[in-house]
Design a protein around this motif. Sequence first.
Motif, PDB file in Angstrom:
ATOM      1  N   ARG A  47     -19.035  -8.165  -7.258  1.00 10.60           N
ATOM      2  CA  ARG A  47     -20.095  -7.751  -7.935  1.00 10.60           C
ATOM      3  C   ARG A  47     -20.762  -8.979  -8.948  1.00 10.60           C
ATOM      4  NH1 ARG A  47     -18.455  -3.068  -9.338  1.00 10.60           N
ATOM      5  NH2 ARG A  47     -17.900  -3.658 -11.430  1.00 10.60           N
ATOM      6  N   THR A  48     -19.530  -9.700  -9.665  1.00 15.71           N
ATOM      7  CA  THR A  48     -19.954 -10.831 -10.290  1.00 15.71           C
ATOM      8  C   THR A  48     -20.412 -11.810  -9.850  1.00 15.71           C
ATOM      9  OG1 THR A  48     -17.540 -11.110 -10.950  1.00 15.71           O
ATOM     10  CG2 THR A  48     -18.936  -9.661 -12.342  1.00 15.71           C
ATOM     11  N   SER A  49     -19.725 -12.302  -8.385  1.00 14.59           N
ATOM     12  CA  SER A  49     -19.804 -13.441  -7.792  1.00 14.59           C
ATOM     13  C   SER A  49     -20.858 -13.197  -6.711  1.00 14.59           C
ATOM     14  CB  SER A  49     -18.523 -13.813  -7.149  1.00 14.59           C
ATOM     15  OG  SER A  49     -17.945 -12.900  -6.483  1.00 14.59           O
ATOM     16  N   ARG A  50     -21.883 -12.156  -6.728  1.00  8.56           N
ATOM     17  CA  ARG A  50     -22.771 -11.720  -5.594  1.00  8.56           C
ATOM     18  C   ARG A  50     -23.457 -13.165  -5.182  1.00  8.56           C
ATOM     19  NH1 ARG A  50     -26.277  -7.747  -8.256  1.00  8.56           N
ATOM     20  NH2 ARG A  50     -24.342  -7.304  -8.576  1.00  8.56           N
ATOM     21  N   GLY A 104     -12.092 -18.318 -23.640  1.00  7.64           N
ATOM     22  CA  GLY A 104     -12.460 -19.892 -24.090  1.00  7.64           C
ATOM     23  C   GLY A 104     -13.753 -19.946 -24.489  1.00  7.64           C
ATOM     24  N   ARG A 105     -14.483 -19.067 -24.117  1.00 10.28           N
ATOM     25  CA  ARG A 105     -16.214 -18.958 -24.324  1.00 10.28           C
ATOM     26  C   ARG A 105     -16.454 -17.625 -25.185  1.00 10.28           C
ATOM     27  NH1 ARG A 105     -18.186 -21.992 -18.750  1.00 10.28           N
ATOM     28  NH2 ARG A 105     -17.064 -23.600 -18.935  1.00 10.28           N
ATOM     29  N   LEU A 106     -17.414 -17.567 -25.874  1.00 15.25           N
ATOM     30  CA  LEU A 106     -17.883 -16.497 -26.729  1.00 15.25           C
ATOM     31  C   LEU A 106     -18.887 -15.668 -25.889  1.00 15.25           C
ATOM     32  CD1 LEU A 106     -17.914 -18.008 -30.299  1.00 15.25           C
ATOM     33  CD2 LEU A 106     -16.303 -16.182 -29.454  1.00 15.25           C
ATOM     34  N   VAL A 107     -19.977 -16.352 -25.189  1.00 19.19           N
ATOM     35  CA  VAL A 107     -21.112 -15.632 -24.839  1.00 19.19           C
ATOM     36  C   VAL A 107     -21.195 -15.641 -23.387  1.00 19.19           C
ATOM     37  CG1 VAL A 107     -23.569 -15.510 -24.875  1.00 19.19           C
ATOM     38  CG2 VAL A 107     -22.412 -16.208 -26.711  1.00 19.19           C
ATOM     39  N   ARG A 108     -20.835 -16.727 -22.737  1.00 22.20           N
ATOM     40  CA  ARG A 108     -21.062 -16.721 -21.250  1.00 22.20           C
ATOM     41  C   ARG A 108     -19.605 -16.561 -20.374  1.00 22.20           C
ATOM     42  NH1 ARG A 108     -20.734 -22.610 -20.356  1.00 22.20           N
ATOM     43  NH2 ARG A 108     -20.739 -23.328 -22.439  1.00 22.20           N
ATOM     44  N   PRO A 109     -19.841 -16.337 -19.057  1.00 21.65           N
ATOM     45  CA  PRO A 109     -18.358 -16.111 -18.437  1.00 21.65           C
ATOM     46  C   PRO A 109     -17.670 -17.557 -18.218  1.00 21.65           C
ATOM     47  CG  PRO A 109     -20.351 -15.384 -17.136  1.00 21.65           C
ATOM     48  CD  PRO A 109     -21.067 -15.902 -18.321  1.00 21.65           C
ATOM     49  N   SER A 110     -16.470 -17.714 -18.228  1.00 25.59           N
ATOM     50  CA  SER A 110     -15.818 -18.470 -18.002  1.00 25.59           C
ATOM     51  C   SER A 110     -15.130 -18.678 -16.551  1.00 25.59           C
ATOM     52  CB  SER A 110     -14.535 -18.838 -18.870  1.00 25.59           C
ATOM     53  OG  SER A 110     -13.520 -19.489 -18.818  1.00 25.59           O
ATOM     54  N   PRO A 111     -15.196 -20.042 -15.927  1.00 26.29           N
ATOM     55  CA  PRO A 111     -14.367 -20.120 -14.498  1.00 26.29           C
ATOM     56  C   PRO A 111     -13.025 -19.574 -14.630  1.00 26.29           C
ATOM     57  CG  PRO A 111     -15.403 -22.232 -15.250  1.00 26.29           C
ATOM     58  CD  PRO A 111     -15.661 -21.226 -16.300  1.00 26.29           C
ATOM     59  N   LEU A 112     -12.308 -19.609 -15.700  1.00 27.96           N
ATOM     60  CA  LEU A 112     -11.059 -19.099 -15.955  1.00 27.96           C
ATOM     61  C   LEU A 112     -10.904 -17.952 -15.737  1.00 27.96           C
ATOM     62  CD1 LEU A 112      -8.166 -19.975 -16.407  1.00 27.96           C
ATOM     63  CD2 LEU A 112      -8.746 -20.113 -18.979  1.00 27.96           C
ATOM     64  N   GLY A 113     -12.054 -17.184 -15.982  1.00 23.98           N
ATOM     65  CA  GLY A 113     -11.988 -15.798 -15.789  1.00 23.98           C
ATOM     66  C   GLY A 113     -11.996 -15.183 -14.334  1.00 23.98           C
ATOM     67  N   THR A 114     -12.480 -15.974 -13.459  1.00 15.60           N
ATOM     68  CA  THR A 114     -12.440 -15.518 -12.082  1.00 15.60           C
ATOM     69  C   THR A 114     -11.026 -15.735 -11.621  1.00 15.60           C
ATOM     70  OG1 THR A 114     -14.716 -16.149 -11.768  1.00 15.60           O
ATOM     71  CG2 THR A 114     -13.479 -16.182  -9.785  1.00 15.60           C
ATOM     72  N   VAL A 115     -10.598 -16.959 -12.202  1.00 17.61           N
ATOM     73  CA  VAL A 115      -9.339 -17.449 -11.803  1.00 17.61           C
ATOM     74  C   VAL A 115      -8.151 -16.172 -12.010  1.00 17.61           C
ATOM     75  CG1 VAL A 115      -7.131 -19.078 -11.895  1.00 17.61           C
ATOM     76  CG2 VAL A 115      -9.530 -19.761 -11.670  1.00 17.61           C
ATOM     77  N   LEU A 116      -8.016 -15.815 -13.278  1.00 15.82           N
ATOM     78  CA  LEU A 116      -7.309 -14.789 -13.930  1.00 15.82           C
ATOM     79  C   LEU A 116      -7.505 -13.400 -13.280  1.00 15.82           C
ATOM     80  CD1 LEU A 116      -7.280 -15.727 -17.491  1.00 15.82           C
ATOM     81  CD2 LEU A 116      -5.342 -16.145 -15.990  1.00 15.82           C
ATOM     82  N   GLN A 171     -10.503 -21.480  -6.975  1.00 19.58           N
ATOM     83  CA  GLN A 171     -10.819 -21.539  -8.125  1.00 19.58           C
ATOM     84  C   GLN A 171     -10.236 -22.062  -9.294  1.00 19.58           C
ATOM     85  OE1 GLN A 171     -14.072 -19.653  -8.515  1.00 19.58           O
ATOM     86  NE2 GLN A 171     -14.166 -20.084  -6.582  1.00 19.58           N
ATOM     87  N   ALA A 172      -9.004 -22.046  -9.292  1.00 19.65           N
ATOM     88  CA  ALA A 172      -8.184 -22.484 -10.005  1.00 19.65           C
ATOM     89  C   ALA A 172      -8.365 -24.151 -10.138  1.00 19.65           C
ATOM     90  CB  ALA A 172      -6.821 -22.399  -9.795  1.00 19.65           C
ATOM     91  N   GLU A 173      -8.597 -24.702  -8.965  1.00 14.53           N
ATOM     92  CA  GLU A 173      -8.713 -26.207  -8.793  1.00 14.53           C
ATOM     93  C   GLU A 173     -10.090 -26.424  -9.406  1.00 14.53           C
ATOM     94  OE1 GLU A 173      -8.385 -29.752  -5.575  1.00 14.53           O
ATOM     95  OE2 GLU A 173      -8.881 -27.642  -4.924  1.00 14.53           O
TER      96      GLU A 173
END
Length: 181
Positions: A47-50, A104-116, A171-173
């Motif tokens: 959903r989030t990466s639609r 690591g970010r307050l408002v917007r999504p972080s690419p790290l979120g997808t990795v985790l 995604q991690a890279e």
Amino acid sequence: MNTPPRSGALRHHPAGHGRDVKLLGIYLNDHLAVDTLGAERAARLVRTSRGSALARALGPVAAEIAQDRTALLAVMRDLGVPVRHYKVCAGWAGEKMGRLKPNGRLVRPSPLGTVLDLEALRLAVEGKAAVWQTLHRLSATDERLDRARIEALLQRARRQQDTIEEWRLRQAEEALATTSA
């Protein structure tokens, strides 16, 4: 020499197979909780990466993960193992709570979120592969377990692991790449 089981160690179920039904029920319900978390996490990632390549790659995997959860419910039914709904709810809630992690970010999504998220999904699928391996082993002595079906589910879990790992590494890279100044 065959020694009798300790008193209360094994409970014989109606099909006549000696197995500790209580422990099997706990084991399968614990895996059902993790399968619930995995199905929720996979659906959320799609959903989030639609519209992205990640969503196109994970869409079929997410659908299979949901089907695998249904397959586990069918196995539990075939074995006479009742579903412990509080464990299913714990898996669902655990997935929701996992979203609250700082990224690591307050408002917007972080690419790290997808990795985790991919790492959590990878662990859930590894757990699913483990339950299929265990059930495959048990199917050698329990005719209620469809050995060929469980083997197919195990192979599918392994393919899912490969796809998730490929995308986790990508995604991690991307998220953790450093730029030279």
